[in-house]
Design an enzyme around this catalytic site. Structure first.
Site, PDB file in Angstrom:
ATOM      1  CE  LYS A 110      11.634 -22.286  35.324  1.00 57.30           C
ATOM      2  NZ  LYS A 110      12.749 -22.655  34.470  1.00 57.30           N
ATOM      3  NE  ARG A 130      -2.902 -35.779  19.975  1.00 56.15           N
ATOM      4  CZ  ARG A 130      -3.217 -36.228  18.746  1.00 56.15           C
ATOM      5  NH1 ARG A 130      -2.697 -35.655  17.676  1.00 56.15           N
ATOM      6  NH2 ARG A 130      -4.018 -37.254  18.607  1.00 56.15           N
ATOM      7  CE1 TYR A 144      16.492 -25.287  34.368  1.00 55.56           C
ATOM      8  CE2 TYR A 144      15.950 -26.846  32.636  1.00 55.56           C
ATOM      9  CZ  TYR A 144      15.731 -26.335  33.905  1.00 55.56           C
ATOM     10  OH  TYR A 144      14.756 -26.884  34.681  1.00 55.56           O
TER      11      TYR A 144
HETATM   12  C1  PLP Z   1      13.218 -23.784  33.745  1.00 57.40           C
HETATM   13  C2  PLP Z   1      14.059 -23.605  32.556  1.00 57.40           C
HETATM   14  C3  PLP Z   1      13.927 -24.447  31.447  1.00 57.40           C
HETATM   15  C4  PLP Z   1      12.984 -25.643  31.431  1.00 57.40           C
HETATM   16  O1  PLP Z   1      11.646 -25.254  31.470  1.00 57.40           O
HETATM   17  P1  PLP Z   1      10.479 -26.107  32.179  1.00 57.40           P
HETATM   18  O2  PLP Z   1       9.288 -25.240  31.981  1.00 57.40           O
HETATM   19  O3  PLP Z   1      10.880 -26.305  33.602  1.00 57.40           O
HETATM   20  O4  PLP Z   1      10.396 -27.408  31.458  1.00 57.40           O
HETATM   21  C5  PLP Z   1      14.734 -24.201  30.344  1.00 57.40           C
HETATM   22  N1  PLP Z   1      15.620 -23.185  30.331  1.00 57.40           N
HETATM   23  C6  PLP Z   1      15.766 -22.357  31.383  1.00 57.40           C
HETATM   24  C7  PLP Z   1      16.751 -21.233  31.307  1.00 57.40           C
HETATM   25  C8  PLP Z   1      15.004 -22.537  32.536  1.00 57.40           C
HETATM   26  O5  PLP Z   1      15.165 -21.726  33.579  1.00 57.40           O
END
Ligand code: PLP
Length: 379
Positions: A195, A46, A98
């Site tokens: 992403k 961890r 978001y």
């Molecule tokens: C998807 C997203 C998040 C959150 O991220 P996760 O990996 O889904 O927890 C935060 N900000 C933006 C702009 C996003 O597209």
């Protein structure tokens, strides 16, 4: 070092035990000590893991920063940053952020006595009137989702510095290949690695990046104390993804431009939002702080109906109907019924999220196929 070379090599060194060019997946929970406290710098997974270490090094390098700390998701990264605040502290945040970040702020952290103010930031100077001596963070996202508003990072950074608040930039939509907020005055960069950085729709992960040693130490303390760490297999996949981030981002940008221009000339399409258009309200800012305009395109239909948008989305074959963005494959989504469904119609329409708004995450397929797919779906 130039961007492409950095992406390929950042943070990765041949494995000391075998010379393996790729960082191994250290799938272990603990490390053997030769005597109590006598170890190689690793005690419990961890707290530290060599695969995660390599990824954290890599992320810091590609964001032009000193430190990066990884988390089990983008939201876990944001959650960690919220934990650095105290009751009574204030946060100024962009108003079209978001949805998950909005939920975490208003539904989780507001009840611990932290005050959040949501402000339109396309004219960054407007923020000034909301800053108080309790403002600890200014939170921006640029470009935003799904209206692709662009915020002037340099201007907000100046305001933050004047008031000794920290500027946090959610850099998810740009990726570090197109935009490095640390160079523009940000104090902390947040990423949903899920992403573009991961890029292959197979990992959920997040990160925080900073230069300040004391902030990094606090983030590492919270990473270990709260424990929302990513597993080594996922860290390996992201290390692999980063090696092609520059190539993918350039293909995303090229394809998004082709798609945006095609849509703009289509008789059934209403408004097309893409920061690369000269008449996009923040085009000049985008040009001054981004290397490209990204892979996201939003558009409405001339016949602005919910049903019309649903029809288009059901008909595309290459664009898959799904949440998320930033993967190599093209996705299509409907903010009014998906990401923004919980926001009342009048509220969401004020920010441009009309019933027929469609959001595209343009992938890296051949652009002709993407155009043909949209052409037949619109027909
Ligand atoms: C998807 C997203 C998040 C959150 O991220 P996760 O990996 O889904 O927890 C935060 N900000 C933006 C702009 C996003 O597209």
């Amino acid at each position: 070092m130039k961007s492409g070379t950095k992406m390929v090599h950042a943070g990765v060194e041949p494995d000391p035990t075998s010379g393996a060019i790729m960082t191994p997946i250290y799938q272990t929970s603990t490390y053997v000590q030769t005597g109590p406290g006598d170890h190689k710098g690793y005690e419990y997974a961890r707290t530290q893991n060599p695969t995660r270490d390599a990824l954290q090094k890599s992320l810091a390098i590609i964001e032009n920063a000193k430190h990066a700390v990884c988390f089990a998701s983008g939201m876990a990264a944001t959650d960690t940053l919220m934990k650095t605040l105290n009751p009574g502290d204030e946060v100024i945040s962009i108003n079209d952020l978001y949805g998950g970040s909005y939920r975490l702020m208003t539904k989780v952290y507001a009840k611990y006595g932290i005050k959040f103010t949501f402000v339109a930031m396309h004219e960054a100077e407007q923020i000034r009137q909301y800053v108080t001596d309790k403002t600890k963070l200014i939170w921006i996202e640029t470009p935003t989702n799904p209206m692709l508003n662009v915020v002037d990072i340099r201007v907000v950074s100046k305001i933050a510095k004047e008031h000794k608040a920290l500027l946090v930039v959610d850099n998810t939509f740009s990726s570090p290949h197109l935009q490095t907020p640390m160079d523009l005055g940000a104090d902390i960069v947040m990423h949903s690695i899920t992403k573009y950085i991961s890029g292959h729709s197979d990992v959920i992960m997040g990160a925080l990046v900073c230069n300040d040693n004391a902030i990094a130490e606090e983030l590492l303390f919270l990473q270990n104390s709260a424990g929302a760490v990513p597993g080594p297999q996922d860290c390996f996949l992201v290390l692999r993804g980063i090696k092609t981030l520059h190539l993918r981002m350039e293909a995303h940008c090229r394809n998004a431009e082709t798609v945006a221009r095609f849509l703009r000339n289509h008789p059934k399409v209403g408004k097309v939002v893409w920061p690369g258009f000269e008449d996009h309200p923040n085009h000049e800012i985008a040009k001054s702080q981004m290397k490209g305009f990204g892979g996201m395109v939003s558009f409405s239909l001339k016949d602005d109906t919910f049903e019309g948008a649903v029809k288009v989305m059901k008909k595309t074959k290459i664009f898959s109907l799904a949440e998320s963005l930033g993967g190599v494959e093209s996705l299509i989504g409907h903010p009014a019924s998906m990401t923004h469904a919980s926001i009342p119609k009048e509220e969401r329409e004020k920010t441009g999220v009309v019933d027929s708004l469609i959001r595209l995450s343009v992938g890296i397929e051949d652009p002709e196929d993407l155009i043909n797919d949209l052409e037949q779906a619109l027909g």
